[in-house]
Scaffold this active site. Structure first.
Site, PDB file in Angstrom:
ATOM      1  N   GLU A   1     -16.020  16.992  19.191  1.00  0.00           N
ATOM      2  CA  GLU A   1     -15.698  16.576  20.340  1.00  0.00           C
ATOM      3  C   GLU A   1     -14.264  16.748  20.903  1.00  0.00           C
ATOM      4  OE1 GLU A   1     -16.009  12.966  23.699  1.00  0.00           O
ATOM      5  OE2 GLU A   1     -14.914  12.953  21.840  1.00  0.00           O
TER       6      GLU A   1
ATOM      7  N   ASP B   1     -15.660  12.482  16.844  1.00  0.00           N
ATOM      8  CA  ASP B   1     -14.876  11.969  18.135  1.00  0.00           C
ATOM      9  C   ASP B   1     -13.697  12.315  18.204  1.00  0.00           C
ATOM     10  OD1 ASP B   1     -15.812   9.960  20.341  1.00  0.00           O
ATOM     11  OD2 ASP B   1     -13.999   8.976  19.323  1.00  0.00           O
TER      12      ASP B   1
ATOM     13  N   ASP C   1     -21.924   9.967  13.969  1.00  0.00           N
ATOM     14  CA  ASP C   1     -20.680  10.150  14.738  1.00  0.00           C
ATOM     15  C   ASP C   1     -19.729   9.793  13.783  1.00  0.00           C
ATOM     16  OD1 ASP C   1     -19.025   9.851  17.076  1.00  0.00           O
ATOM     17  OD2 ASP C   1     -21.100   9.632  18.210  1.00  0.00           O
TER      18      ASP C   1
ATOM     19  N   HIS D   1     -23.642  10.044  26.334  1.00  0.00           N
ATOM     20  CA  HIS D   1     -23.430   8.680  26.664  1.00  0.00           C
ATOM     21  C   HIS D   1     -22.276   8.464  27.604  1.00  0.00           C
ATOM     22  CE1 HIS D   1     -20.841   9.664  23.467  1.00  0.00           C
ATOM     23  NE2 HIS D   1     -20.390   8.650  23.650  1.00  0.00           N
ATOM     24  N   ASP D   2     -21.540   9.447  27.827  1.00  0.00           N
ATOM     25  CA  ASP D   2     -20.260   9.219  28.486  1.00  0.00           C
ATOM     26  C   ASP D   2     -20.364   9.664  29.926  1.00  0.00           C
ATOM     27  OD1 ASP D   2     -18.713   8.113  26.605  1.00  0.00           O
ATOM     28  OD2 ASP D   2     -18.189  10.185  25.852  1.00  0.00           O
TER      29      ASP D   2
HETATM   30  O1  ISL Z   1     -15.610   9.110  28.927  1.00  0.00           O
HETATM   31  C1  ISL Z   1     -14.938   9.751  29.077  1.00  0.00           C
HETATM   32  C2  ISL Z   1     -14.642   9.965  30.518  1.00  0.00           C
HETATM   33  O2  ISL Z   1     -15.476   9.378  31.250  1.00  0.00           O
HETATM   34  C3  ISL Z   1     -14.000  10.516  28.129  1.00  0.00           C
HETATM   35  O3  ISL Z   1     -12.675  10.611  28.742  1.00  0.00           O
HETATM   36  C4  ISL Z   1     -13.973   9.909  26.879  1.00  0.00           C
HETATM   37  O4  ISL Z   1     -12.980   8.985  26.749  1.00  0.00           O
HETATM   38  C5  ISL Z   1     -13.570  10.963  25.814  1.00  0.00           C
HETATM   39  O5  ISL Z   1     -14.903  11.995  25.910  1.00  0.00           O
HETATM   40  C6  ISL Z   1     -13.635  10.698  24.433  1.00  0.00           C
HETATM   41  O6  ISL Z   1     -15.070   9.925  24.268  1.00  0.00           O
HETATM   42  C7  ISL Z   1     -15.359   9.792  22.950  1.00  0.00           C
HETATM   43  O7  ISL Z   1     -14.325   8.647  22.443  1.00  0.00           O
HETATM   44  C8  ISL Z   1     -14.200   7.502  23.100  1.00  0.00           C
HETATM   45  C9  ISL Z   1     -15.232   6.864  23.355  1.00  0.00           C
HETATM   46  O8  ISL Z   1     -15.250   5.728  24.111  1.00  0.00           O
HETATM   47  C10 ISL Z   1     -16.693   7.727  23.674  1.00  0.00           C
HETATM   48  O9  ISL Z   1     -17.729   7.053  24.303  1.00  0.00           O
HETATM   49  C11 ISL Z   1     -16.692   8.908  22.875  1.00  0.00           C
HETATM   50  O10 ISL Z   1     -17.595   9.848  23.274  1.00  0.00           O
HETATM   51  C12 ISL Z   1     -13.189   6.790  22.316  1.00  0.00           C
HETATM   52  O11 ISL Z   1     -13.840   6.699  20.758  1.00  0.00           O
END
Ligand code: ISL
Ligand code: CA
Length: 557
Positions: free
Chosen positions: A255, A200, A99, A330-331
């Protein structure tokens, strides 16, 4: 024949290290725990492992707040543990992608510590520092985890921008020295032998000049932080590609929230020299709130809309870019709970149906850890069970502070959508804490581990696990799966997802019943007696009938 890149034929398995396997009795998964299960992953048949962040971090957002890009978080082990994991993976023919979190750092990163000291230091411009308007923040942007995206800092009496938590200040990519520092760090990891990056929120790195106010959000004093797909993002990614990515035989996936297929052709077009793939999220937003509450909803995804989004991506990228395929990460909630049916009578069948639907599409599939077991959402009933910063801040905001929702209502929405749903520990066996750890786990294990676990799956030839193994084998064996074109059939059918893949004169038909009902459909127009079944979750197809969550793939004669 078309030349296929290795990552186009690959299946990726996402490991959330904190929840995979604890080996040193602290209730937190670690790198040694991943190394210990490489043979399990090899047996499943996957090609690539994507690791969520394992870098040094104060853990405000589970590692997405990095304080040192070139050190391993003490919770996860040491750099020697990492080197051992990478070597052991490579020995088995498995690749590892990392990541890459470079839209922001932790506020405890040395760059930020220096940056905040005074207004003139050489790191000041690595971040966005602005004076407010009187007592007000520089603009109206909201932060993803609640409140304003600006935090006032007493030391220099200015605000800094954080589009996520206050402990995640945004990096300023306009600064060429910052960009070079990031490229140097990336090159360091690639020289170590890692096989690529998942990047990310990479489409947020170019902010709109002047940082203008965004349109006010519903029920909110804040405006939308319009930070995606900014004016210089393609220039930055092309520079990164030229200086770093193109020097290595790796895979990259960005992402990218808020992208359409047309945007994806820019980020990941075959001749754009930026990224190999993007993660799109249109298919994961169809069940959002219709009352301005974003993801906090308990709606179900309408199948017709889902099919349209998937079809638009399949057709829109065909021959020009490459799709990434995923139901969960994971989100998000767990796939089987969100798109399938996690009741005991239907869980296995619907998990296999979803797997069929996704793994027969064109693109690179991503399996999120535990998906191959049909792991379900957490179904937490107490707020105290949640750990995720997003869930806790949303509760504080919507219930405690603004009282837009009752506690019970918000608990139902968290149960449906919290990121902790997919973060509960991996369920290995029936031992204490599902074999994840013999200490109290950082996040509660789902009590259904007594039925749903890897040991049980491996002992059952009809398990979801062996079905995934079979799907992966099909992909590796038949170019139809990787290269076939896609055509959506029965676009308006609200219960059945039917599509065809064509490759060198061969047609494959993929049929998925997304409901718990038995359906009649005119399928015999396609399925002649010589059609050959490649995989199914019931065995032989019954003429013109689809049983609950039935899925099959036939090669038409
Ligand atoms: O998790 C989300 C909605 O529930 C998303 O809006 C998320 O914030 C977005 O996908 C960005 O995610 C990534 O960056 C974030 C981190 O918290 C997430 O785990 C990651 O996948 C900030 O670094
Ligand atoms: Ca541990």
């Amino acid at each position: 024949a078309a030349t296929i890149k290795w990552w186009q034929q690959a299946v990726v398995y996402q490991v959330y290290p904190r929840s995979f396997q604890d080996t040193n009795h602290d209730g937190i998964g670690d790198l040694k725990g991943i190394t210990a299960h490489l043979d399990y992953l090899k047996q499943l048949g996957i090609d690539v492992i994507w690791l969520n962040p394992i870098y040094r971090s104060p853990n405000d957002d589970n590692g997405y707040d990095i304080s040192d890009y070139q050190q391993i978080a003490a919770d996860f082990g040491t750099m020697a543990d990492f080197d051992e994991l990478l070597q052991a993976a490579h020995d088995r023919g498995l690749k590892i992608i990392m990541d890459l979190v470079v839209n922001h750092t932790s506020d405890e990163h040395p760059w930020f510590k220096r940056s905040r000291q005074d207004r003139t230091n050489q790191y000041r411009d690595f971040y966005f520092w602005r004076s407010g308007n009187g007592k007000k923040a520089p603009n109206n942007w909201d932060a993803a985890f609640g409140g304003s995206a600006w935090q006032y800092d007493e030391q220099t009496q200015q605000y800094y921008l954080h589009t996520f938590s206050t402990k995640q200040p945004d990096l300023n990519w306009e600064n060429p020295t910052l960009r070079e520092s990031v490229y140097t760090m990336m090159t360091w990891w690639l020289n170590k032998g890692v096989d690529g990056f998942r990047m990310d929120v990479i489409n947020q790195i170019s902010k709109l000049p002047g940082l203008p106010d965004g349109p006010l959000k519903p029920h909110s004093q804040f405006g939308d932080a319009r930070v995606t797909n900014g004016p210089r993002v393609h220039e930055f990614l092309q520079e990164m590609n030229q200086e770093v990515l193109s020097q290595f035989d790796i895979m990259t996936v960005g992402e990218t929230h808020g992208v359409t297929p047309a945007d994806a052709l820019k980020y990941a077009g075959a001749d754009q020299h930026e990224l190999d793939m993007v993660f799109e999220f249109q298919h994961l937003r169809l069940d959002n709130s219709q009352h301005g509450l974003g993801k906090w909803s308990t709606r179900k995804t309408p199948l017709v809309a889902l099919k349209k989004v998937i079809s638009d991506w399949q057709v829109g990228l065909e021959g020009r870019a490459w799709n990434s395929l995923f139901w969960n990460n994971h989100d998000t909630p767990r796939a089987v709970s969100r798109f399938g049916d996690d009741r005991p009578a239907y869980r296995v069948r619907s998990a296999k149906m979803l797997a069929t639907c996704l793994h027969l599409l064109q693109g690179t599939p991503y399996i999120y850890q535990g998906e191959e077991l049909g792991m379900t959402d957490a179904h937490f009933t107490e707020l105290a069970s949640y750990r995720d910063i997003e869930s806790l801040s949303a509760y504080r905001d919507l219930v405690t502070e603004r009282q837009l929702l009752s506690p019970a209502d918000m608990m139902a929405r968290l149960a449906a959508r919290s990121r902790d749903n997919s973060r509960t520990p991996m369920q290995w066996d029936t031992e204490v804490n599902a074999g994840f750890s013999d200490a109290a786990p950082w996040l509660t294990v789902n009590p259904n581990y007594r039925q749903i676990n890897a040991a049980a799956a491996l002992a059952d030839p009809d398990s979801v696990w062996y079905y995934y193994q079979h799907l992966i084998q099909l992909r590796h064996q038949y170019p139809s799966v990787t290269l076939g074109s896609f055509e959506l059939l029965w676009a308006d059918d609200p219960q059945v997802f039917l599509y065809a893949r064509q490759w060198e004169g061969r047609t494959w038909l993929v049929c998925c019943n997304f409901t718990a009902e038995t359906l009649s459909r005119p399928l015999d127009q396609y399925l002649t007696p010589t059609a050959k079944c490649l995989i199914s979750n019931y065995g032989e197809q019954q003429p013109n009938k689809l049983r609950p969550y039935e899925a099959w793939v036939y090669q038409l004669a």
